[in-house]
Design a protein around this motif. Structure first.
Motif, short mmCIF file in Angstrom:
data_model
loop_
_atom_site.label_atom_id
_atom_site.label_comp_id
_atom_site.label_asym_id
_atom_site.label_seq_id
_atom_site.Cartn_x
_atom_site.Cartn_y
_atom_site.Cartn_z
N GLY A 1 96.69 62.35 -5.98
CA GLY A 1 96.12 62.12 -7.24
C GLY A 1 94.55 62.03 -7.21
N LEU A 2 93.92 61.17 -6.03
CA LEU A 2 92.72 61.10 -5.98
C LEU A 2 91.85 62.22 -5.49
N LEU A 3 92.88 63.27 -4.90
CA LEU A 3 92.29 64.43 -4.51
C LEU A 3 92.10 65.11 -5.99
N ASP A 4 92.72 65.15 -6.69
CA ASP A 4 92.56 65.96 -7.88
C ASP A 4 91.27 65.45 -8.81
N GLN A 5 91.08 64.09 -8.42
CA GLN A 5 89.85 63.64 -9.11
C GLN A 5 88.52 64.05 -8.61
N ALA A 6 88.66 64.62 -7.25
CA ALA A 6 87.31 64.68 -6.55
C ALA A 6 86.49 65.69 -7.65
N PRO A 7 85.20 65.46 -7.61
CA PRO A 7 84.22 65.77 -8.39
C PRO A 7 83.69 67.22 -7.59
N VAL A 8 84.61 68.13 -7.73
CA VAL A 8 84.23 69.29 -6.99
C VAL A 8 82.83 69.90 -7.04
N ALA A 9 82.33 70.24 -8.08
CA ALA A 9 81.21 70.77 -8.39
C ALA A 9 79.89 70.05 -7.75
N LYS A 10 80.07 68.71 -7.92
CA LYS A 10 79.17 67.66 -7.12
C LYS A 10 79.22 67.95 -6.01
N LEU A 11 80.40 67.95 -5.27
CA LEU A 11 80.47 67.92 -3.77
C LEU A 11 80.03 69.44 -3.29
N GLU A 12 80.36 70.24 -3.94
CA GLU A 12 79.82 71.65 -3.54
C GLU A 12 78.29 71.71 -3.31
N ALA A 13 77.79 71.11 -4.57
CA ALA A 13 76.34 70.87 -4.53
C ALA A 13 75.65 70.07 -3.52
N ALA A 14 76.36 68.87 -3.03
CA ALA A 14 76.06 68.19 -2.02
C ALA A 14 76.15 68.80 -0.46
N PHE A 15 77.16 69.62 -0.74
CA PHE A 15 77.22 70.57 0.65
C PHE A 15 76.12 71.52 0.66
N ALA A 16 75.79 72.19 -0.46
CA ALA A 16 74.82 73.08 -0.59
C ALA A 16 73.26 72.48 0.03
N ALA A 17 72.97 71.12 -0.65
CA ALA A 17 72.02 70.33 -0.26
C ALA A 17 71.83 69.91 1.33
N ALA A 18 73.01 69.89 1.70
CA ALA A 18 73.25 69.35 3.24
C ALA A 18 72.89 70.69 4.09
N ALA A 19 73.48 71.95 3.34
CA ALA A 19 73.03 73.09 4.32
C ALA A 19 71.80 73.67 4.23
N HIS A 20 71.00 73.13 3.16
CA HIS A 20 69.79 73.41 2.89
C HIS A 20 68.86 72.46 3.70
N THR A 21 68.92 71.35 3.92
CA THR A 21 68.16 70.40 4.61
C THR A 21 68.51 70.87 5.96
N HIS A 22 69.69 71.10 6.36
CA HIS A 22 69.92 71.73 7.76
C HIS A 22 69.14 73.10 8.29
N ALA A 23 69.21 73.87 7.21
CA ALA A 23 68.55 75.20 7.59
C ALA A 23 66.94 74.81 7.75
N GLU A 24 66.36 74.05 6.96
CA GLU A 24 64.87 73.72 6.88
C GLU A 24 64.59 72.94 7.98
N GLN A 25 65.40 72.02 8.60
CA GLN A 25 65.32 71.50 9.86
C GLN A 25 65.25 72.43 10.92
N ALA A 26 66.24 73.49 10.93
CA ALA A 26 66.33 74.42 12.08
C ALA A 26 64.89 75.14 12.11
N ARG A 27 64.58 75.64 11.09
CA ARG A 27 63.48 76.34 10.61
C ARG A 27 62.31 75.82 11.31
N ALA A 28 62.11 74.27 11.01
CA ALA A 28 61.05 73.75 11.47
C ALA A 28 61.15 73.64 12.85
N GLU A 29 62.39 73.29 13.42
CA GLU A 29 62.25 73.21 14.88
C GLU A 29 61.88 74.47 15.54
#
Lengths: 178, 296
Positions: B61-89
């Protein structure tokens, strides 16, 4: 940049987001912090994706990253922010709970688990909900297997005591698994 | 508990491992033998078994409550930060074989999570988030390399459409693969979103010929609830129908392109509406007209 299409961490994480969030909620009791924790976990996993061995379980690997981030960084921040731990029942049952409300018993289980100490409820989540073996849970939480066992035993004793107290008090049907 | 090891042959740890099926065959056999002749041990075992709960079911039931869109956005933000870091390196360690780093690429300090959180539901954060995804959405398309630094002079409706387009650009068919397809659940989802939005969304909007309806969810734009209905075109291309209350005057449907995606947008009764997806203008127009018709 490495080819993202060949990165199993990057391609595998999206599917795990809800389960990561659930673990984060069990750890933090707070939706905002849980979101931060998921995001931090994704970032750390991406940064370490070279350490991930293909063919092994991405979920286990990511859970261990989350547990470590929580233990070493975010938990301190949580306490610094001074929010204190929100009442479990309130957090877990407030939003979009129409489905859960159909089953009071299951809601009770959530509340009971959330009332356990953090160490016990993370062991319960990983072993009993996520199905990790003792050894996998021990690795994820960076504790000896014996510690997982005593946490699970302690959690079970606590819940058993709750049930017996209930049965001794007002009659309520809480029998399960029959 | 461990202190009891000396006085008892079987510890609680062993008992719980027995209940959980974690003992080896030998351990199990000897523990069962010990149980035979030890009532006190059986009582402890029964107590541990009383601590059994339908764990997986309860936490489902808790799984059903997961704010999917927000989590996808959080993942996108993490992927973006990671890509930026990789590019900076990459920029710091010159590698003759690597692609040169674009001159206009922004260096972002390699911070982890706290300051770039995607999670605050405030308007300021919402715009910041728009900027952030503005980069990420450009990967692979070579079109949107620069952040949308013009956000400050855009109208609220434009900022909104940009945010939605940036967000939509991150969607793949896999993003929608976990959506519930049970009609009852979909109907309940629409009702929930209608209530949050304050605008009735008839079931008909989930029945658009040529589009496979996936789910409805509430996101946030500033303090305003933002409804997002997700569809899949030909099992491949994600299409979104989004609505937010901006109290702009009515406006007939217009076309535009943002983040490489075609958009049809209009305004009615204080609500701003848009259909967005990686489809040719004509096709998207048809779907938008269909959806607009169902909203009346």
């Amino acid at each position: 940049m490495t080819d993202t299409h060949l990165n199993p961490v990057k391609s595998g994480l999206p599917e795990l987001l809800s389960r990561l969030w659930r673990f984060a909620m069990v750890l933090s009791h707070n939706e905002e912090i849980a979101g931060d924790l998921v995001q931090a976990t994704c970032l750390r996993a991406l940064q370490r994706s070279e350490q991930f061995q293909e063919g092994t379980h991405l979920d286990r690997w990511t859970f261990s990253i989350m547990a470590s981030l929580w233990k070493n960084e975010l938990r301190a921040e949580r306490i610094r922010r001074g929010g204190g731990f929100v009442d479990a029942e309130e957090v877990l049952v407030s939003d979009g709970a129409e489905k859960i409300e159909t089953n009071i018993l299951l809601t009770e289980v959530l509340a009971e688990v959330q009332a356990l100490p953090e160490a016990q409820r993370s062991a319960v989540l990983l072993v009993y909900v996520e199905g990790l073996t003792y050894a996998e849970a021990a690795a994820a939480l960076e504790v000896p297997i014996g510690t997982i066992m005593s946490r699970l035993a302690a959690a079970r004793f606590k819940l058993a005591a709750l049930r017996r107290a209930e049965e001794g008090g007002p009659r309520r049907q809480v029998k399960t698994g029959q | 508990m461990t202190s009891e090891v000396n006085s008892r042959p079987v510890t609680d740890e062993m008992l719980v491992a027995y209940v959980d099926g974690e003992l080896t065959q030998n351990e199990q056999t000897s523990l069962e033998a010990a149980l035979e002749g030890d009532e006190e041990l059986r009582a402890r075992l029964a107590l541990l078994q009383d601590g059994e709960r339908p764990w997986a079911e309860a936490f489902e039931g808790l799984l059903d409550q997961a704010p999917v869109a927000k989590l996808e956005a959080a993942f996108a933000a993490a992927a973006h930060t990671h890509a930026e870091q990789a590019r900076a390196e990459q920029a710091e360690t010159p590698n003759p074989g690597a692609h040169p780093v674009a001159a206009d690429s922004e260096r972002i300090p390699a911070n982890d999570h706290a300051s770039r959180s995607w999670w605050r539901p405030a308007m300021a954060a919402c715009i910041a988030v728009t900027l952030m995804v503005g980069f990420a959405a450009g990967y692979g398309t070579n079109e949107v390399r620069k952040p949308q630094i013009t956000a400050a002079v855009q109208t609220e409706a434009e900022i909104w459409r940009q945010a939605v387009a940036d967000y939509q650009a991150l969607y793949t068919r896999e993003t929608l693969s976990t959506a519930q397809t049970d009609p009852t659940a979909q109907s309940a989802g629409l009702l929930r979103v209608s209530e949050a939005l304050g605008l009735a969304l008839p079931d008909a909007v989930s029945q658009v010929p040529g589009l496979d309806y996936k789910r409805a969810q509430i996101l946030k734009f500033g303090e305003q609830p933002l409804a997002q209905l997700a569809y899949l075109y030909k099992d491949d291309i994600p299409i979104a129908f989004c609505i937010v209350r901006l109290d702009d005057p009515d406006q007939a449907a217009k076309n535009e392109v943002r983040s490489g995606l075609n958009i049809v947008h209009w305004a009615k009764d204080g609500f701003s509406l848009m259909v967005v997806g990686d489809l040719p203008v004509d096709e998207l127009d048809n779907f938008a007209r269909e959806i607009e018709g169902k909203m009346i």
